[in-house]
Design a protein around this motif. Structure first.
Motif, PDB file in Angstrom:
ATOM      1  N   ASN A 136       0.827  -1.206   0.000  1.00 10.29           N
ATOM      2  CA  ASN A 136       0.000   0.000   0.000  1.00 10.29           C
ATOM      3  C   ASN A 136       0.862   1.257   0.000  1.00 10.29           C
ATOM      4  N   MET A 187      -8.272  -0.734   0.965  1.00  6.86           N
ATOM      5  CA  MET A 187      -7.771  -1.496   2.108  1.00  6.86           C
ATOM      6  C   MET A 187      -8.929  -1.887   3.005  1.00  6.86           C
ATOM      7  N   GLU A 240      -4.326   0.480   8.820  1.00  6.57           N
ATOM      8  CA  GLU A 240      -4.346   1.300   7.604  1.00  6.57           C
ATOM      9  C   GLU A 240      -5.114   2.608   7.757  1.00  6.57           C
TER      10      GLU A 240
END
Length: 164
Positions: free
Chosen positions: A92, A104, A110
């Motif tokens: 990512n 995500m 995240e």
């Protein structure tokens, strides 16, 4: 990262080990719902997950060199890794640096790390993943997250520890 952004090609890429935790089977179901090509690139740890993803139309690419994987990422329209729990994830971060929009999961670090720059989906819900992919698909390319340098992270961590 030495790879430079490339003209996008029509596919979603999931750059991760292929295993239950990474959720490629639900991602493949989501891509099939909206008619998007999915390439899953990574070592197959769980063959049954790879088979389930393939049943939904995913293409599996294993045994890629780092440069090949980065080339795939640089050309993807979307990087998607809606795992059941994830650290911010190097793939990512690499997507962010290349300007490739990323989808995500909502579980893990995240959202805290990438903030408003990432697109998030419930990893148990193929429709939610599909909706996030469609948003990402139509998002213009450009760096969507600021990745801090290690020394900045270390200073923040040290400050936090001193305050505890």
């Amino acid at each position: 990262i030495k790879q430079k952004p490339q003209p996008p090609e029509d596919y979603v890429l999931c750059l991760a080990r292929i295993e239950g935790h990474k959720n490629q089977q639900t991602l493949a179901e989501a891509c099939k719902m909206i008619g998007k090509r999915l390439i899953c690139a990574g070592h197959v740890n769980h063959p049954q997950i790879a088979e389930m993803a393939q049943e939904h139309g995913a293409e599996i690419r294993e045994h890629l060199e780092f440069g090949e994987a980065m080339e795939l990422l640089a050309r993807a329209i979307v990087h998607a890794l809606p795992s059941f729990s994830e650290t911010p994830g190097l793939a990512n971060m690499e997507a962010a640096l290349l300007g490739v929009p990323a989808v995500m999961g909502t579980v893990g670090a995240e959202p805290e790390f990438f903030g408003d720059g990432g697109l998030y989906a419930n990893p148990w819900d193929a429709r939610d993943i599909a909706n996030a992919i469609e948003k990402a698909w139509n998002r213009p390319r450009g760096q969507w997250a600021r990745i801090p340098k290690w020394d900045q992270v270390a200073l923040k961590a040290e400050k936090w520890m001193r305050e505890q």
